[in-house]
Enzyme design. Sequence first.
Site, PDB file in Angstrom:
ATOM      1  N   GLY A  71      10.520   5.748  -5.334  1.00 39.71           N
ATOM      2  CA  GLY A  71      10.438   6.579  -6.535  1.00 39.71           C
ATOM      3  C   GLY A  71      10.400   8.066  -6.213  1.00 39.71           C
ATOM      4  O   GLY A  71      10.999   8.885  -6.919  1.00 39.71           O
ATOM      5  N   THR A  72       9.697   8.428  -5.165  1.00 34.05           N
ATOM      6  CA  THR A  72       9.559   9.847  -4.823  1.00 34.05           C
ATOM      7  C   THR A  72      10.921  10.457  -4.503  1.00 34.05           C
ATOM      8  O   THR A  72      11.264  11.543  -5.007  1.00 34.05           O
ATOM      9  CB  THR A  72       8.604  10.010  -3.613  1.00 34.05           C
ATOM     10  N   ASN A 202       1.299   6.521 -14.998  1.00 35.30           N
ATOM     11  CA  ASN A 202       0.704   5.628 -14.009  1.00 35.30           C
ATOM     12  C   ASN A 202      -0.798   5.441 -14.177  1.00 35.30           C
ATOM     13  O   ASN A 202      -1.332   4.390 -13.853  1.00 35.30           O
ATOM     14  CB  ASN A 202       0.999   6.128 -12.580  1.00 35.30           C
ATOM     15  N   SER A 250      11.132   2.303  -8.655  1.00 35.28           N
ATOM     16  CA  SER A 250      10.602   2.045  -7.319  1.00 35.28           C
ATOM     17  C   SER A 250      10.343   0.562  -7.132  1.00 35.28           C
ATOM     18  O   SER A 250       9.735  -0.082  -7.990  1.00 35.28           O
ATOM     19  CB  SER A 250       9.287   2.822  -7.163  1.00 35.28           C
ATOM     20  N   THR A 288      22.380   4.618   6.470  1.00 33.98           N
ATOM     21  CA  THR A 288      22.696   3.183   6.490  1.00 33.98           C
ATOM     22  C   THR A 288      21.822   2.458   5.474  1.00 33.98           C
ATOM     23  O   THR A 288      20.606   2.661   5.437  1.00 33.98           O
ATOM     24  CB  THR A 288      22.452   2.622   7.908  1.00 33.98           C
ATOM     25  N   CYS A 376      -2.048   7.730  -4.724  1.00 36.71           N
ATOM     26  CA  CYS A 376      -1.682   8.825  -3.824  1.00 36.71           C
ATOM     27  C   CYS A 376      -2.748   9.924  -3.855  1.00 36.71           C
ATOM     28  O   CYS A 376      -2.834  10.702  -2.923  1.00 36.71           O
ATOM     29  CB  CYS A 376      -0.339   9.416  -4.224  1.00 36.71           C
TER      30      CYS A 376
HETATM   31  N1  PLP Z   1       6.299   8.024 -10.091  1.00 37.83           N
HETATM   32  C1  PLP Z   1       5.254   7.337 -10.553  1.00 37.83           C
HETATM   33  C2  PLP Z   1       4.962   7.361 -12.032  1.00 37.83           C
HETATM   34  C3  PLP Z   1       4.454   6.596  -9.690  1.00 37.83           C
HETATM   35  O1  PLP Z   1       3.417   5.910 -10.168  1.00 37.83           O
HETATM   36  C4  PLP Z   1       4.763   6.600  -8.300  1.00 37.83           C
HETATM   37  C5  PLP Z   1       3.894   5.890  -7.343  1.00 37.83           C
HETATM   38  O2  PLP Z   1       2.718   5.720  -7.550  1.00 37.83           O
HETATM   39  C6  PLP Z   1       5.888   7.330  -7.874  1.00 37.83           C
HETATM   40  C7  PLP Z   1       6.630   8.029  -8.795  1.00 37.83           C
HETATM   41  C8  PLP Z   1       6.294   7.357  -6.435  1.00 37.83           C
HETATM   42  O3  PLP Z   1       7.000   6.181  -6.093  1.00 37.83           O
HETATM   43  P1  PLP Z   1       7.105   5.724  -4.578  1.00 37.83           P
HETATM   44  O4  PLP Z   1       5.741   5.255  -4.161  1.00 37.83           O
HETATM   45  O5  PLP Z   1       8.117   4.614  -4.582  1.00 37.83           O
HETATM   46  O6  PLP Z   1       7.583   6.888  -3.796  1.00 37.83           O
END
Ligand code: PLP
Length: 445
Positions: A71-72, A202, A250, A288, A376
């Site tokens: 996701g990031t 989240n 993600s 890759t 995080c």
């Molecule tokens: N966006 C949201 C709303 C999330 O909750 C998260 C992870 O907690 C992310 C982005 C980041 O995703 P990833 O852990 O796959 O990098």
Amino acid sequence: MNRVYLDHNATTPVDPEVLDAMLPYFSGEYGNASSIHTFGQKARAAVETAREQVAALIGARPQEIVFTSGGTEADNHAIFGIAGAAAAPSSQAHGPSTDAATLSPSLGVPSFSRDVTHAARERLQFTQKNEGPPKVLPLPRIITAAIEHEAVLNTCQALEKRGISVTYLSVDRDGQIDLQALRNSLREHPETVLITVMHANNELGTVQPIEEIGQIAAEADVYFHTDAVQSAGKIPIDVNAFKLDLLSLSGHKLYAPKGIGALYIRGGTRLRQLLYGGHHQRGFRPGTENVAGIVGLGKAAQIAKASLAEDAKRVAALRDTLERTLLQRVPDSRVNGAGAQRTPNTTNITFPGIEGEALVIALDLKGLACSTGAACSSGAVEPSHVLTAIGLPAEDARASLRFSLGRHTTPADIDFALPVIPAAVAYLRELSPTYHKGAKAEVHS
Ligand code: PLP
């Protein structure tokens, strides 16, 4: 010791069916999806099947899906990509395009079907023509919300350091943005090129009015990105109904592994690529391909699409039981974001008088896993930016816990959690001088 996991918004276990689908790609089917021999072709076929499965979950076309490391990366790619294309001179602005009409086996040829960044430049020039002497064109602007995940907020902050302006829309008590404030911001800032507002939060589970935001973005001819990391697989998504140009998801939030994700890019969208390298994924995302991870994400998307409605009903009933009973059993407790539509699996509750971190540890010692907010940011001393944005005083924000259920959560798990949480809260309140002071003050007043 019996252990119950109510922290699915932090991460989910890999579904056994997902794991089964992935396993061959670690051993027998180990080809590189770019190789032209049979090993490579089998890997390529598996990647393309997964692309179809992910596309189907969100109503997209397979060629509009680019696999990422999570996701990031997807959020970074969407935001840096649009801002980069908008800030660059037109001739250098564009990376490859996902437009079906421009597909080629290697790099796509840029398409000219919809150039929002060009539209923003024209709007500016028009405004300025009517407002007297020419001025220096401002750099592009991005509109986002104060409760976004750090993957979006910190990307925006990095762009601000490079001179790009960012509007952070505030939210109400339920975590919803004000649509009129969004319209006003667009009107005041014709240089806006992108709206990035998350689908589901989240920490709270609250869902934004995404269709309305999409309509506003389309009317203003501004790109619209949503971080759907916490909604994909939990509630329905249709990129066309929502008028989305970009969407991040993600794997590890929907029962696929960590380290795999996807970015949906509507055909014709112009964005700078984030990484430079080979011609993988038509140049959009060189590197890759993580074949096993991609296969896992595809399988997870297929399962989510088939079981979403059923899971949502079952999980919401369990969440509601947990929430209702905790409110009854824990004096002064309050649910955050309860006035908005929420993802079925999430509840965020304030237990005044306790320290969230202490409660998480106390519950963990009893075998219950939950969280004080975004995984995080756990360990950070600052109260959650999401909870303060919805108006909670720092003290209440620090006294709040998130419980997030999953597809495999059972009624027995909730039965386990229900006595454990009130007992732990009561114990910590007993130790808390502030909670007692408050209670005594109330009694004497
Ligand atoms: N966006 C949201 C709303 C999330 O909750 C998260 C992870 O907690 C992310 C982005 C980041 O995703 P990833 O852990 O796959 O990098």
